[in-house]
Design an enzyme around this catalytic site. Sequence first.
Site, PDB file in Angstrom:
ATOM      1  N   VAL A 113       5.286  13.613 -11.388  1.00 43.45           N
ATOM      2  CA  VAL A 113       5.197  14.015  -9.986  1.00 43.45           C
ATOM      3  C   VAL A 113       5.290  12.787  -9.080  1.00 43.45           C
ATOM      4  O   VAL A 113       5.040  12.870  -7.886  1.00 43.45           O
ATOM      5  CB  VAL A 113       3.895  14.796  -9.695  1.00 43.45           C
ATOM      6  CG1 VAL A 113       3.939  16.157 -10.374  1.00 43.45           C
ATOM      7  CG2 VAL A 113       2.670  14.038 -10.150  1.00 43.45           C
ATOM      8  N   HIS A 114       5.586  11.629  -9.679  1.00 43.79           N
ATOM      9  CA  HIS A 114       5.707  10.395  -8.895  1.00 43.79           C
ATOM     10  C   HIS A 114       7.142   9.906  -8.979  1.00 43.79           C
ATOM     11  O   HIS A 114       7.592   9.548 -10.057  1.00 43.79           O
ATOM     12  CB  HIS A 114       4.799   9.286  -9.464  1.00 43.79           C
ATOM     13  CG  HIS A 114       3.355   9.656  -9.541  1.00 43.79           C
ATOM     14  ND1 HIS A 114       2.470   8.990 -10.366  1.00 43.79           N
ATOM     15  CD2 HIS A 114       2.626  10.590  -8.905  1.00 43.79           C
ATOM     16  CE1 HIS A 114       1.258   9.512 -10.220  1.00 43.79           C
ATOM     17  NE2 HIS A 114       1.335  10.480  -9.344  1.00 43.79           N
ATOM     18  N   LEU A 115       7.851   9.867  -7.866  1.00 44.28           N
ATOM     19  CA  LEU A 115       9.206   9.337  -7.839  1.00 44.28           C
ATOM     20  C   LEU A 115       9.257   8.257  -6.774  1.00 44.28           C
ATOM     21  O   LEU A 115       8.668   8.418  -5.702  1.00 44.28           O
ATOM     22  CB  LEU A 115      10.213  10.452  -7.554  1.00 44.28           C
ATOM     23  CG  LEU A 115      10.163  11.578  -8.608  1.00 44.28           C
ATOM     24  CD1 LEU A 115       9.567  12.846  -8.021  1.00 44.28           C
ATOM     25  CD2 LEU A 115      11.552  11.858  -9.146  1.00 44.28           C
TER      26      LEU A 115
END
Lengths: 156, 664
Positions: B597-599
């Site tokens: 969920v981290h970009l």
Amino acid sequence: MLVRGEQPDPTALGGWEYRGVNMPATSRLLGLRRFIKGFTTDDAGRVHGYNKLVRGHDLAALWTVRPQRDGREAYAPFAVAPVDPEAIDNRYLNALLLDYSAVPDPEPGVAGRLRDYLVRVIPSSDDLLLGRAFIALGSRRVPVGWFALERMGPTD
Amino acid sequence: MATNGRQFDRVEPVFAALVRAVCPPEGLTDELTGDVLAEVWSMIDALNPTSRAAVLVLARVLDRTSGPARFSTLDADAAAEAVAVWQRRRSRAWRLLRLLRDLVIVAYYEQPSVRAAVGYEPDPYIAKRAATRLATYGSDIDAHRQVLTEPAPLTLVGNRRVTVTRNGAIRSGRDLPGHLECDVVVVGSGAGGAVVAAELAEAGLSVVVLEEGGHHPTESFTTTTTDALRRLYRDAGASTTLGATPVQWSEGRCVGGSTVVNGGMAFRGSERVLEQWASRAGTRELSVDQLDAQYRRVERFMSVAPPEPTSIGNDQRLLRAGAERLGWKVVDDTRAHAHCMGCNVCTWGCPTGAKQSALVSYLPRAVSFGADVWADCRVHRVLMRGKRAVGVAGTTGPDGKPFAVHADRVVVACGAVQTPALLLRSGIRSPSRQIGGNLYLHPGASVTAVFDEKVDGWQGAHQSYQVRQFENEGIILAAVNLPPSLVARSLPINGTPLADEMTHYNNLVTAGVLVEDTHAGRVRAVGQDTVATYRVTDRDGARLVRATALLSEALFEAGAHTVHLPFEGKPPARSPADVQRLGVVGIRPSEIATSTVHLMGTARLGTDPTSDVCDPTGAVYDTADLYVADASLFPAPLGVNPMLTIMALATRVAAGMIEQWNHH
């Protein structure tokens, strides 16, 4: 280097002449390898400039002015301004634009169609500058070549 | 059977057969099957057109390639056997077909009767916790709300006065005029966009925020997974990178962005990472010391604090106990919360308003200083005059009504996937050619551990601790409860065996690993679609395996008797020795179920325009009046949850814009 360079301070250029060297090999054939570029500031605070031809292409020799056929030493005047992002000539936003058409009396011929981009090579120093020249043909810009400027001395 | 759109009519029999094949047969009435199919269609309908078409094609492929008879005509046993054959092949085709299986399983386990049967009934629990929160902490909550609207400007623009005007509002894009003018238009209302909007509005500038997603206030949040996925997430949370190891990623698409659906974790970047950033970007402005002021400012507005003791769930305590028995370092999560009571539905939108997402913190702050937020507005391109950004254009509402917002400055804060896509679609080309490049995403994997004791992991905060023993290797471990539908989806079993396992839902701890990646992918704009390509390298894959082994070890130490692993084709581990053997067997990255969920990183900032996209102030190189203010700016992976750092950088961007404004 041109992309990374800083925009020179146009007001800091006013009052100085620079030794100029054109990089392309063709400049030697055309007798344009060495030149002088000078910058002046008018009463309204606007910065303008001019060019002078120099005899010979030996970089170690004296920089002696070669007058034009009509006797002028200074020719090919230009206006100096930060690059306008909205203008056609906006290739390097970090540069100054020397616009040879934005003067009251442009040089006839190709010289009056030149556009030079100028950046600092050394951060915070206007002693050494890198330039790239284009010729404006309508809305097209044709690259001419690279040049370097080294501060020489005050204008006459 | 209900018909749910003509497209679905053609493939409904295929999904009906899938329901027979993978859902537990006991209690599977026609009515329940109909409800499951309706839910499946609503999830498919929430996908973007390309993904939706792909799913429907997959369904038709499944129907025709399962043997002599069409899959849709098979009875329950035959359909189950067909699925099992596909599963045993463990081929790329199975990975695609598994998407269909997952849709059905999620839809089934979201049915109220099924949730209740496994012991998951969150609504009464949440109502009780919400009431306790208000009764106990009402004055604290009011005090924090006041902090959010009190003037505390970074600095003012020119002679403009700060006014708490309350003339701003959050409105539907249906009411958006065709043309607006303002000082600054901000695209995106998440962590970065909300901060920039608030800071600039408070400085005296007129600010318009455009958000692609809808406005869903706190009182509208439910505990239904599929409802949240449809309303609050882009593409129902089902986006995937392309590559040998697809990484499933999700991002928020609503007013408040991903902060509405994250867990609220608020960590500063470590000294190690920020020093690397400073070195990579060529500026000390990213060092620990230099970012301290921005971090402190954000922490104040976001009410960052350790966990409320009464909010810590048993799942968290078990992981902590196991890790500490092994002598590992465990830290309290710092989260953005105003007395979180542990409802554990953060990722579906906090129903009490305790989690300080941008929706309830920076956006009300922005609005109180006059910013206008327009929801349901998709920006298609940045308007450029030469190289100067002069506004944005897009469409709003189901009819696609066009609009244009002209502004003196444009800030793009759509997240690390949508921001580069928007820049590229707008024809912006950076000298570095790195717009969309350097996509880092903290690949993660999760396990499901089964205990004899009752855990009731859904009664407690989303996450309260992190195991940081291996942080210097770029590995973080944490427990994160999942609802039954997502647990069932992650288990590689179907039918009765799945039902049997799910009877132990309240004996489960679901936990995950985060790995600081070492290899970058790329985001590209393909027409109106956005494609992210990414490769999990052997090195990062090995660290994912190691991290999973460490996590499993801690859970066994805490008393788990079984750990379901994220490795394709591998049986559950029954002991630490089983997990150690995996290191010998070897797991390829393509065999790991990976998600994130981290970009970040796709418009990275730095001092070199030939390798970076933005300068240290967030201004996009080779443009004028165009800024980025989101995780795209990160020069490299952060290694921890990114929200706080996004907001700190956005604060810097805003401060720089105000200074620039005053200078000119």
